[in-house]
Design a protein around this motif. Structure first.
Motif, PDB file in Angstrom:
ATOM      1  N   UNK A  62     -75.584  34.528  23.484  1.00  0.00           N
ATOM      2  CA  UNK A  62     -75.132  33.416  22.602  1.00  0.00           C
ATOM      3  C   UNK A  62     -75.491  31.891  23.093  1.00  0.00           C
ATOM      4  N   UNK A  63     -76.016  32.089  24.223  1.00  0.00           N
ATOM      5  CA  UNK A  63     -76.655  30.478  24.827  1.00  0.00           C
ATOM      6  C   UNK A  63     -77.520  30.298  23.883  1.00  0.00           C
ATOM      7  N   UNK A  64     -78.621  31.067  23.557  1.00  0.00           N
ATOM      8  CA  UNK A  64     -79.861  30.907  22.790  1.00  0.00           C
ATOM      9  C   UNK A  64     -79.544  30.418  21.414  1.00  0.00           C
ATOM     10  N   UNK A  65     -78.337  31.186  21.056  1.00  0.00           N
ATOM     11  CA  UNK A  65     -77.888  30.677  19.455  1.00  0.00           C
ATOM     12  C   UNK A  65     -77.421  29.255  19.440  1.00  0.00           C
ATOM     13  N   UNK A  76     -67.181  37.313  13.801  1.00  0.00           N
ATOM     14  CA  UNK A  76     -66.735  36.270  12.826  1.00  0.00           C
ATOM     15  C   UNK A  76     -67.911  35.101  12.587  1.00  0.00           C
ATOM     16  N   UNK A  77     -68.491  34.838  13.728  1.00  0.00           N
ATOM     17  CA  UNK A  77     -69.576  33.622  13.750  1.00  0.00           C
ATOM     18  C   UNK A  77     -70.675  34.391  13.001  1.00  0.00           C
ATOM     19  N   UNK A  78     -71.067  35.441  13.538  1.00  0.00           N
ATOM     20  CA  UNK A  78     -72.260  36.030  12.886  1.00  0.00           C
ATOM     21  C   UNK A  78     -72.126  36.159  11.228  1.00  0.00           C
ATOM     22  N   UNK A  79     -70.887  36.208  10.736  1.00  0.00           N
ATOM     23  CA  UNK A  79     -70.621  36.314   9.362  1.00  0.00           C
ATOM     24  C   UNK A  79     -70.883  34.943   8.647  1.00  0.00           C
ATOM     25  N   UNK A  80     -70.331  34.008   9.531  1.00  0.00           N
ATOM     26  CA  UNK A  80     -70.578  32.565   9.098  1.00  0.00           C
ATOM     27  C   UNK A  80     -71.945  32.313   9.314  1.00  0.00           C
ATOM     28  N   UNK A  81     -72.786  32.559  10.256  1.00  0.00           N
ATOM     29  CA  UNK A  81     -74.142  32.348  10.320  1.00  0.00           C
ATOM     30  C   UNK A  81     -74.987  32.912   9.236  1.00  0.00           C
ATOM     31  N   UNK A  82     -74.696  34.210   9.083  1.00  0.00           N
ATOM     32  CA  UNK A  82     -75.177  34.849   7.746  1.00  0.00           C
ATOM     33  C   UNK A  82     -75.256  34.247   6.568  1.00  0.00           C
ATOM     34  N   UNK A  83     -74.071  33.824   6.226  1.00  0.00           N
ATOM     35  CA  UNK A  83     -73.945  32.859   5.031  1.00  0.00           C
ATOM     36  C   UNK A  83     -74.591  31.668   4.919  1.00  0.00           C
ATOM     37  N   UNK A  84     -74.481  30.980   6.347  1.00  0.00           N
ATOM     38  CA  UNK A  84     -75.408  29.697   6.091  1.00  0.00           C
ATOM     39  C   UNK A  84     -76.606  29.747   6.137  1.00  0.00           C
ATOM     40  N   UNK A  85     -77.075  31.167   6.600  1.00  0.00           N
ATOM     41  CA  UNK A  85     -78.679  31.112   6.515  1.00  0.00           C
ATOM     42  C   UNK A  85     -79.092  31.859   5.073  1.00  0.00           C
ATOM     43  N   UNK A 117     -71.708  25.014   7.270  1.00  0.00           N
ATOM     44  CA  UNK A 117     -71.239  26.379   7.755  1.00  0.00           C
ATOM     45  C   UNK A 117     -72.050  26.655   9.132  1.00  0.00           C
ATOM     46  N   UNK A 118     -73.155  26.219   9.431  1.00  0.00           N
ATOM     47  CA  UNK A 118     -73.971  26.270  10.887  1.00  0.00           C
ATOM     48  C   UNK A 118     -72.928  25.561  11.695  1.00  0.00           C
ATOM     49  N   UNK A 119     -72.438  24.248  11.647  1.00  0.00           N
ATOM     50  CA  UNK A 119     -71.778  23.781  12.641  1.00  0.00           C
ATOM     51  C   UNK A 119     -70.436  24.594  13.054  1.00  0.00           C
ATOM     52  N   UNK A 120     -69.637  25.187  11.718  1.00  0.00           N
ATOM     53  CA  UNK A 120     -68.471  25.975  12.119  1.00  0.00           C
ATOM     54  C   UNK A 120     -68.763  27.186  12.764  1.00  0.00           C
ATOM     55  N   UNK A 121     -69.762  27.951  12.405  1.00  0.00           N
ATOM     56  CA  UNK A 121     -70.533  28.997  12.959  1.00  0.00           C
ATOM     57  C   UNK A 121     -70.790  28.803  14.502  1.00  0.00           C
ATOM     58  N   UNK A 122     -71.291  27.515  14.880  1.00  0.00           N
ATOM     59  CA  UNK A 122     -71.674  27.175  16.299  1.00  0.00           C
ATOM     60  C   UNK A 122     -70.314  27.111  16.920  1.00  0.00           C
ATOM     61  N   UNK A 123     -69.259  26.430  16.122  1.00  0.00           N
ATOM     62  CA  UNK A 123     -67.991  26.139  16.918  1.00  0.00           C
ATOM     63  C   UNK A 123     -67.576  27.460  17.422  1.00  0.00           C
TER      64      UNK A 123
END
Length: 187
Positions: free
Chosen positions: A126-129, A9-18, A152-158
């Motif tokens: 995940x730590x590096x991300x 799920x976080x991968x999809x959010x970060x892809x959208x943010x990127x 979006x990045x903040x939500x993905x990091x959460x």
């Protein structure tokens, strides 16, 4: 119902943010503006005459896209390096039968390049991300066109942090499910 896998799920959010950050940085080359210019004009030097902030956002966006949806070349290299390293550890840990006279041949050592090990560890971490994406978020939040991407990045990091606290791991290939452990419990 299945279990929610947070890192997917976080991968999809970060892809959208990127993707949003990539488009915002390209647009900012034509219409440069800092988001906080209504408070101060001190940050205007970051976007013009030399577009430092736009270039930084472009690089972070490309990094985010490549990290979250990597090319098959990188995923297979990361997976191959991971499995070769585990095979090499297994070969080193197994007792060698040097007493047998028929077994004069030594086992070939598997060569795993440092780049492959680094690529595999960064792709699975995940730590590096959680260390890199706050910088991407900050760069996106400074640019006027990229404020949504920063949120979006903040939500993905959460969500990544949520998955990290539950002990999730990132698999080598995108969208691959973790294998269930085959433990036998004796009661």
């Amino acid at each position: 119902m299945g279990k929610l896998i947070k890192n997917h799920w976080a991968r999809l959010i970060i892809l959208t943010a990127s993707a949003y950050q990539l488009l915002a940085s390209i647009e900012a080359f034509f219409w440069p503006k800092v988001f906080w210019d209504f408070l101060t004009t001190n940050l205007n030097g970051a976007v013009r005459p030399i577009p430092y902030l736009q270039i930084l956002n472009l690089l972070f966006a490309i990094l985010g896209l490549c990290w979250e949806w990597p090319l098959p070349l990188f995923t297979t290299a990361a997976e191959r390096g991971y499995f070769l390293a585990s095979e090499q550890r297994r070969a080193e840990a197994s007792p060698s039968s040097s007493n047998n006279s028929n077994n004069n041949k030594t086992r070939p050592t598997l060569q795993v390049s440092r780049w492959t090990k680094f690529l595999a560890s960064m792709h699975r971490s995940i730590e590096a991300r959680l260390m890199i994406y706050p910088l991407s978020s900050l760069a996106a939040l400074l640019l006027y066109q990229g404020t949504n991407a920063g949120l979006y990045y903040i939500i993905g990091m959460g969500v990544y942090f949520w998955g990290f606290t539950e002990g999730e791991i990132v698999m080598g290939k995108p969208w691959q499910l973790p294998r269930a452990s085959r433990r036998v419990y004796v009661v």
